[in-house]
Design an enzyme around this catalytic site. Sequence first.
Site, PDB file in Angstrom:
ATOM      1  N   HIS A 321       0.730  -1.247  -0.113  1.00 16.69           N
ATOM      2  CA  HIS A 321       0.058   0.088   0.037  1.00 16.69           C
ATOM      3  C   HIS A 321       0.841   1.125  -0.035  1.00 16.69           C
ATOM      4  O   HIS A 321       0.632   2.189  -0.969  1.00 16.69           O
ATOM      5  CB  HIS A 321      -0.810   0.173   1.255  1.00 16.69           C
ATOM      6  CG  HIS A 321      -1.854   1.228   1.034  1.00 16.69           C
ATOM      7  ND1 HIS A 321      -3.024   1.422   0.740  1.00 16.69           N
ATOM      8  CD2 HIS A 321      -1.511   2.496   1.780  1.00 16.69           C
ATOM      9  CE1 HIS A 321      -3.734   2.390   0.899  1.00 16.69           C
ATOM     10  NE2 HIS A 321      -2.911   3.152   1.363  1.00 16.69           N
ATOM     11  N   HIS A 337       3.500   6.288  -2.313  1.00 14.25           N
ATOM     12  CA  HIS A 337       4.162   7.471  -1.663  1.00 14.25           C
ATOM     13  C   HIS A 337       5.847   7.228  -1.676  1.00 14.25           C
ATOM     14  O   HIS A 337       6.518   8.010  -1.020  1.00 14.25           O
ATOM     15  CB  HIS A 337       3.931   7.528  -0.132  1.00 14.25           C
ATOM     16  CG  HIS A 337       2.385   7.771  -0.037  1.00 14.25           C
ATOM     17  ND1 HIS A 337       1.589   9.047  -0.214  1.00 14.25           N
ATOM     18  CD2 HIS A 337       1.471   6.979   0.408  1.00 14.25           C
ATOM     19  CE1 HIS A 337       0.377   9.011   0.012  1.00 14.25           C
ATOM     20  NE2 HIS A 337       0.032   7.872   0.387  1.00 14.25           N
ATOM     21  N   LYS A 384      -4.461  10.442  -8.930  1.00 10.57           N
ATOM     22  CA  LYS A 384      -4.087  10.630  -7.748  1.00 10.57           C
ATOM     23  C   LYS A 384      -4.051  12.003  -7.504  1.00 10.57           C
ATOM     24  O   LYS A 384      -3.212  12.868  -7.932  1.00 10.57           O
ATOM     25  CB  LYS A 384      -2.536  10.140  -7.518  1.00 10.57           C
ATOM     26  CG  LYS A 384      -2.311  10.257  -5.796  1.00 10.57           C
ATOM     27  CD  LYS A 384      -2.813   9.229  -5.021  1.00 10.57           C
ATOM     28  CE  LYS A 384      -2.253   9.310  -3.605  1.00 10.57           C
ATOM     29  NZ  LYS A 384      -2.659   8.377  -2.656  1.00 10.57           N
TER      30      LYS A 384
END
Length: 442
Positions: A321, A337, A384
């Site tokens: 994730h 990220h 995003k």
Amino acid sequence: MDGLIKGLIDVALGGNNNHDQQDNDRDERSRSSWSEVVSGDQEKDSDHHPQKEEVETWQDNSNRHSPRPHKEQYRPQTQRQEYESETFNSPNRHNKEQYRPQQQEYESETFNTSNRPNKSDEGNNDGWQTVGKPSKQTHKVPKDNWNSYKRPADEQQYSNEVEVGSRVEPSEDELADLSRACEKLWDLDLNRLTPGKDYEIDCGEGKKVYQKDDMAQGSLFTWVSDDVFRKPTYARFLSLLDNYNPHQGSKEVVTSEEKQEQASFIEEISRTAPIKYLHKFLASKRITSGSSQDFKRLLTSLWFDLYSRCGTSGSSSAFEHVFVGEIKQTSEVSGFHNWLQFYLEETKGAVDYQGYIFPRRRGEVPDSETQLLTIQFEWNGVLKSVSSTLVGVSPEFEIALYTLCFFAGTEDNHIQIGPYPVNIKCYRFGDRIGSVFPIADS
């Protein structure tokens, strides 16, 4: 009679001259119109329309100029929250081999990137559709040792232990103050890259979260040195990124070779200063024992153990994730990220960088030296709207930072790392990491 005939001839000649002149005028207008189309003159008045007045908490950056022009292109999307709310209940997905990004209302562009040194990369893109900008030259990421990371444990070769002595012993102040401990991690990141020396980025133009215009003519990364990908912790980290199905709710199948890659990565980073400091810190807090094997098992379980997300058991992990990213059925990118994953996906043409998000602090505009960025991008055609990432930091630093905040912090961890005030947002999913990522503090 002669006069009458002469008059008729003059009239006839005059009419022909006028007719020829009209043809010439039409030809000239046609040439003029075509010239304007080719040169783009007809679109001079429609190239840019000023946006509405910016909300006061965001910086008005209308006077900032980029070394490259941007294009205004409307991207029809629904407005999303400023930061992801990290829910864990999307329906199941198709597997990666079956996936083709949903057709958007606008035509996908081709990818644009340039690197030095560079070659044309005609390698496999794992079946993903190219969604980026027109390709100039692409960079083939060196994968010299990746296959060796899948070999049995007794065939693995690791770097020497980093000798840092007492520097990895947390002080009383650091044990009492999470921000001080995180600052120490930043100082211990000996593998952090130097902007301009190890890589180059071009931030393009800024935008608000709700603005969907693509404010970046090219890619975010314009160049990354091949030496970066040969650093042991970087190379082992990169080899893990293709082990996952990015669709939330799809059950992951972890092979024995992939488990060996995970173990090899944990072993490699455990030899670095940030992870050694993390171990000392957690042992001092009695979160783990002083045993290095116990500590490695803790890291492996925290980051790689599969759990249920979106109602499907074994469909996600903290590593997948946070670092790889996942795509919700609601056509949203969740997680993602990590800057190395971003670069790798840019080289494949799967990521389309669309500009940075204006910082809350007036006068603080990111540039090529910035190592904390808030950006907007599309991944395989899925938007995003806002994502923050630390650029150029080592994999061991991020693992140490996020693990430290998970065990010693709360949901909001306002800290200072290097020159950056940052909130490490940490969402818990029971005793697991649901998500963790940096947010630039105002």
